[in-house]
Design a protein around this motif. Structure first.
Motif, PDB file in Angstrom:
ATOM      1  N   UNK A  59       1.081  -1.199   0.309  1.00 24.22           N
ATOM      2  CA  UNK A  59      -0.068   0.079  -0.203  1.00 24.22           C
ATOM      3  C   UNK A  59       0.697   1.229  -0.235  1.00 24.22           C
ATOM      4  N   UNK A  60       2.121   1.307   0.538  1.00 22.36           N
ATOM      5  CA  UNK A  60       2.865   2.290   0.509  1.00 22.36           C
ATOM      6  C   UNK A  60       3.256   2.547  -0.629  1.00 22.36           C
ATOM      7  N   UNK A  61       3.836   1.541  -0.947  1.00 25.31           N
ATOM      8  CA  UNK A  61       3.778   2.051  -2.698  1.00 25.31           C
ATOM      9  C   UNK A  61       3.146   2.874  -3.539  1.00 25.31           C
ATOM     10  N   UNK A  62       1.894   2.454  -3.302  1.00 30.61           N
ATOM     11  CA  UNK A  62       0.798   3.229  -4.099  1.00 30.61           C
ATOM     12  C   UNK A  62       0.621   4.732  -4.678  1.00 30.61           C
ATOM     13  N   UNK A  63       1.237   5.531  -4.945  1.00 35.61           N
ATOM     14  CA  UNK A  63       0.455   6.704  -4.871  1.00 35.61           C
ATOM     15  C   UNK A  63      -0.661   6.574  -5.049  1.00 35.61           C
ATOM     16  N   UNK A  64      -1.874   6.099  -5.342  1.00 34.58           N
ATOM     17  CA  UNK A  64      -3.190   6.514  -4.631  1.00 34.58           C
ATOM     18  C   UNK A  64      -2.999   6.858  -2.608  1.00 34.58           C
ATOM     19  N   UNK A  65      -2.471   5.456  -2.943  1.00 31.14           N
ATOM     20  CA  UNK A  65      -2.399   5.385  -1.037  1.00 31.14           C
ATOM     21  C   UNK A  65      -1.794   6.641  -0.443  1.00 31.14           C
ATOM     22  N   UNK A  66      -0.862   6.630  -1.169  1.00 27.76           N
ATOM     23  CA  UNK A  66       0.040   7.904  -0.241  1.00 27.76           C
ATOM     24  C   UNK A  66      -0.428   9.230  -0.552  1.00 27.76           C
ATOM     25  N   UNK A  67      -1.124   9.395  -1.720  1.00 23.96           N
ATOM     26  CA  UNK A  67      -2.000  10.266  -1.742  1.00 23.96           C
ATOM     27  C   UNK A  67      -3.137  10.954  -1.062  1.00 23.96           C
ATOM     28  N   UNK A  68      -3.937   9.825  -0.757  1.00 22.35           N
ATOM     29  CA  UNK A  68      -5.133   9.568  -0.344  1.00 22.35           C
ATOM     30  C   UNK A  68      -4.457  10.552   1.792  1.00 22.35           C
ATOM     31  N   UNK A  69      -3.323   9.601   1.774  1.00 25.45           N
ATOM     32  CA  UNK A  69      -2.701   9.654   3.048  1.00 25.45           C
ATOM     33  C   UNK A  69      -2.599  11.201   3.238  1.00 25.45           C
ATOM     34  N   UNK A  70      -1.576  11.659   2.324  1.00 24.33           N
ATOM     35  CA  UNK A  70      -1.180  13.310   2.758  1.00 24.33           C
ATOM     36  C   UNK A  70      -2.533  14.139   2.155  1.00 24.33           C
ATOM     37  N   UNK A  71      -3.838  14.358   1.944  1.00 21.39           N
ATOM     38  CA  UNK A  71      -4.723  14.713   1.670  1.00 21.39           C
ATOM     39  C   UNK A  71      -5.503  14.744   2.610  1.00 21.39           C
ATOM     40  N   UNK A  72      -5.593  12.696   3.631  1.00 23.26           N
ATOM     41  CA  UNK A  72      -6.597  13.129   4.812  1.00 23.26           C
ATOM     42  C   UNK A  72      -5.145  14.438   5.777  1.00 23.26           C
ATOM     43  N   UNK A  73      -4.672  14.021   6.337  1.00 23.63           N
ATOM     44  CA  UNK A  73      -3.770  14.716   7.036  1.00 23.63           C
ATOM     45  C   UNK A  73      -3.956  16.114   6.618  1.00 23.63           C
ATOM     46  N   UNK A  74      -3.366  16.522   5.073  1.00 22.85           N
ATOM     47  CA  UNK A  74      -3.746  18.072   5.311  1.00 22.85           C
ATOM     48  C   UNK A  74      -4.751  18.580   5.494  1.00 22.85           C
ATOM     49  N   UNK A  75      -5.916  18.246   5.411  1.00 22.60           N
ATOM     50  CA  UNK A  75      -7.775  18.372   5.353  1.00 22.60           C
ATOM     51  C   UNK A  75      -7.552  18.748   6.723  1.00 22.60           C
ATOM     52  N   UNK A  76      -7.070  17.628   7.402  1.00 20.91           N
ATOM     53  CA  UNK A  76      -7.005  17.166   9.360  1.00 20.91           C
ATOM     54  C   UNK A  76      -6.674  19.049   9.435  1.00 20.91           C
ATOM     55  N   UNK A  77      -4.786  18.978   9.444  1.00 22.18           N
ATOM     56  CA  UNK A  77      -4.614  20.394   9.648  1.00 22.18           C
ATOM     57  C   UNK A  77      -5.311  21.740   9.115  1.00 22.18           C
ATOM     58  N   UNK A  78      -5.296  22.052   8.304  1.00 22.76           N
ATOM     59  CA  UNK A  78      -6.615  23.330   7.613  1.00 22.76           C
ATOM     60  C   UNK A  78      -7.785  22.472   8.084  1.00 22.76           C
ATOM     61  N   UNK A  79      -8.691  21.792   8.229  1.00 25.74           N
ATOM     62  CA  UNK A  79      -9.611  21.777   9.274  1.00 25.74           C
ATOM     63  C   UNK A  79      -9.852  22.679  10.701  1.00 25.74           C
ATOM     64  N   UNK A  80      -8.625  22.076  10.970  1.00 31.11           N
ATOM     65  CA  UNK A  80      -8.698  22.702  12.542  1.00 31.11           C
ATOM     66  C   UNK A  80      -7.871  23.916  12.739  1.00 31.11           C
ATOM     67  N   UNK A  81      -7.003  24.072  11.532  1.00 28.35           N
ATOM     68  CA  UNK A  81      -6.926  25.299  11.771  1.00 28.35           C
ATOM     69  C   UNK A  81      -7.969  26.770  11.452  1.00 28.35           C
ATOM     70  N   UNK A  82      -8.867  26.338  10.317  1.00 26.45           N
ATOM     71  CA  UNK A  82     -10.096  27.160   9.768  1.00 26.45           C
ATOM     72  C   UNK A  82     -10.898  27.010  10.940  1.00 26.45           C
ATOM     73  N   UNK A  83     -11.475  25.580  11.881  1.00 21.92           N
ATOM     74  CA  UNK A  83     -12.339  25.756  13.162  1.00 21.92           C
ATOM     75  C   UNK A  83     -12.108  26.410  14.024  1.00 21.92           C
ATOM     76  N   UNK A  84     -11.012  27.109  14.366  1.00 21.90           N
ATOM     77  CA  UNK A  84     -10.192  28.347  15.589  1.00 21.90           C
ATOM     78  C   UNK A  84     -10.948  29.131  15.052  1.00 21.90           C
ATOM     79  N   UNK A  85     -11.049  29.786  13.645  1.00 20.37           N
ATOM     80  CA  UNK A  85     -11.803  31.085  12.920  1.00 20.37           C
ATOM     81  C   UNK A  85     -13.127  30.457  12.694  1.00 20.37           C
ATOM     82  N   UNK A  86     -13.829  29.973  13.088  1.00 24.98           N
ATOM     83  CA  UNK A  86     -15.601  29.242  12.882  1.00 24.98           C
ATOM     84  C   UNK A  86     -15.636  28.875  12.005  1.00 24.98           C
TER      85      UNK A  86
END
Length: 150
Positions: A11-38
């Motif tokens: 799985x770690x060798x699949x671009x689709x898996x890695x993109x999904x994991x990176x996207x999940x992490x990125x969404x989490x970071x941004x969502x948390x930051x935006x939530x602080x702004x309501x």
């Protein structure tokens, strides 16, 4: 909380898996930051698009962002209730609503852009500036192969 064990090597060798994991992490970071702004991510995306494209017809905004019309109505209701956007009959076609950003919406967007930029910086912290530029250029090519290169 225990660390999550790594995914299987295949799985770690699949671009689709890695993109999904990176996207999940990125969404989490941004969502948390935006939530602080309501704000929620879709609210931020819509507000950002209206600033760049507006005034814009509600239906066109949904098409540009690939948001279902029913979902777009809810997002715009929230933004309007918070005084961040306004709806008015579109002068070009009075059957449609044109969406514009209010002064308060522009102020909110500037704050949200700042915290989202910091969150994205955290996401890409392991990359050098040159690697970031290259990574973003490659992602744009993957995300929209028909779009012209920057």
């Amino acid at each position: 909380m225990a660390d999550t064990p790594p995914a299987p090597a295949r799985l770690r060798a699949l671009p689709s898996w890695l993109l999904g994991r990176a996207a999940t992490r990125g969404r989490g970071l941004v969502a948390t930051a935006l939530a602080d702004e309501g704000m929620k991510m879709w609210h931020h995306a819509v507000l950002s698009a209206v600033v760049e494209l507006g005034p814009i017809a509600q239906a066109e905004l949904g098409r540009v962002l690939s948001v279902d019309p029913k979902d777009m109505v809810g997002i715009l209701n929230d933004l309007q209730e918070d005084g961040l956007v306004s709806r008015a009959p579109d002068p070009a076609d009075r059957r449609k609503n044109a969406i514009t950003v209010t002064t308060a919406g522009r102020r909110k967007l500037r704050r949200c852009e700042s915290v989202a930029d910091r969150a994205n910086g955290e996401l890409l912290a392991e990359l050098t500036p040159a690697e970031r530029d290259q990574f973003l250029a490659l992602l744009r090519r993957i995300a929209d192969p028909a779009a012209p290169c920057d």
